[in-house]
Design an enzyme around this catalytic site. Structure first.
Site, PDB file in Angstrom:
ATOM      1  N   HIS A  23       0.851  -1.143  -0.068  1.00  0.00           N
ATOM      2  CA  HIS A  23       0.408  -0.036   0.092  1.00  0.00           C
ATOM      3  C   HIS A  23       0.936   1.465  -0.091  1.00  0.00           C
ATOM      4  CE1 HIS A  23      -3.459  -2.659   2.435  1.00  0.00           C
ATOM      5  NE2 HIS A  23      -3.731  -2.305   0.920  1.00  0.00           N
ATOM      6  N   LYS A  47     -18.172  -5.825   8.898  1.00  0.00           N
ATOM      7  CA  LYS A  47     -16.754  -6.965   8.621  1.00  0.00           C
ATOM      8  C   LYS A  47     -15.499  -6.401   9.557  1.00  0.00           C
ATOM      9  CE  LYS A  47     -14.036  -7.349   4.767  1.00  0.00           C
ATOM     10  NZ  LYS A  47     -13.398  -6.734   3.318  1.00  0.00           N
ATOM     11  N   ARG A  96      -2.078  -5.376  -7.886  1.00  0.00           N
ATOM     12  CA  ARG A  96      -0.677  -6.494  -8.109  1.00  0.00           C
ATOM     13  C   ARG A  96      -0.856  -7.922  -9.502  1.00  0.00           C
ATOM     14  NH1 ARG A  96      -3.404  -7.916  -2.350  1.00  0.00           N
ATOM     15  NH2 ARG A  96      -4.959  -7.567  -3.538  1.00  0.00           N
ATOM     16  N   SER A 133      -2.604  -7.094   3.134  1.00  0.00           N
ATOM     17  CA  SER A 133      -3.054  -7.083   4.290  1.00  0.00           C
ATOM     18  C   SER A 133      -3.602  -8.379   4.926  1.00  0.00           C
ATOM     19  CB  SER A 133      -3.956  -6.392   4.443  1.00  0.00           C
ATOM     20  OG  SER A 133      -3.424  -4.901   4.247  1.00  0.00           O
TER      21      SER A 133
END
Ligand code: PNS
Length: 164
Positions: A23, A47, A96, A133
């Site tokens: 990030h 979440k 990515r 993450s």
């Protein structure tokens, strides 16, 4: 030729639970292109997160402290509403791998259809193309070394959290 004097403002939205070196790499590179960058931390009460919104914002503020044109804001709801509130016309998202592309393209097109907000994709640096993450948390939870994957300030918080 008339040169626009408008400030070029971009948002880097995400959940950043927690912010990783991947990030940060995208944020730093975005800050080199735009006049101002707002890292937009999404709040999603449904979440489960390892770090709450305050902690996620604090970590980003700490690791971007040396970037004067970067600031952090939280948002709940639509990214496009956030962009309209801050008069942001461009979202920058890191990509990515091809696997990221389909979902990111869908979100980009939806955001454009909702509010005309453009999305620019920035490829990840190769050394971070596997990094997320979620994987950082998984490795850290099982005692793996993530020193090379997150900034030192984040590593310290992970260690404190997992020592509980
Ligand atoms: O890449 P991430 O970290 O999973 O991104 C999370 C975030 C906050 C960017 C994403 O969930 C989001 O955009 N949430 C806001 C809700 C929204 O605008 N949904 C419609 C997008 S098409």
């Amino acid at each position: 030729m008339v040169r626009s004097l408008a400030v070029r403002l971009a948002a880097c939205p995400g959940s950043f639970d927690p912010v990783t070196n991947g990030h940060l790499d995208v944020i730093v590179r975005t800050a080199a292109i735009f006049d101002e960058v707002i890292v937009a931390v999404g709040v999603n009460k449904t979440k489960a997160r390892m770090f709450d919104t305050d902690e996620r914002c604090e970590m980003i503020a700490e690791v971007t402290a040396d970037l004067p044109n970067v600031r952090v804001e939280r948002f709940e709801g639509l990214t496009t509403d956030f962009c309209q509130k801050f008069d942001i016309g461009v979202i920058v998202k890191g990509l990515r791998a091809v696997s990221d592309f389909e979902y990111e393209l869908q979100m980009a097109q939806m955001n454009h259809s909702l509010a005309g907000v453009e999305t620019l994709f920035m490829h990840s640096s190769p050394q971070y193309s596997f990094l997320s993450s979620s994987l950082v948390k998984e490795v850290a939870i099982w005692g793996g070394d993530v020193t090379h994957l997150v900034p030192p300030a984040v590593l310290a918080r992970l260690k404190t959290r997992l020592a509980r």
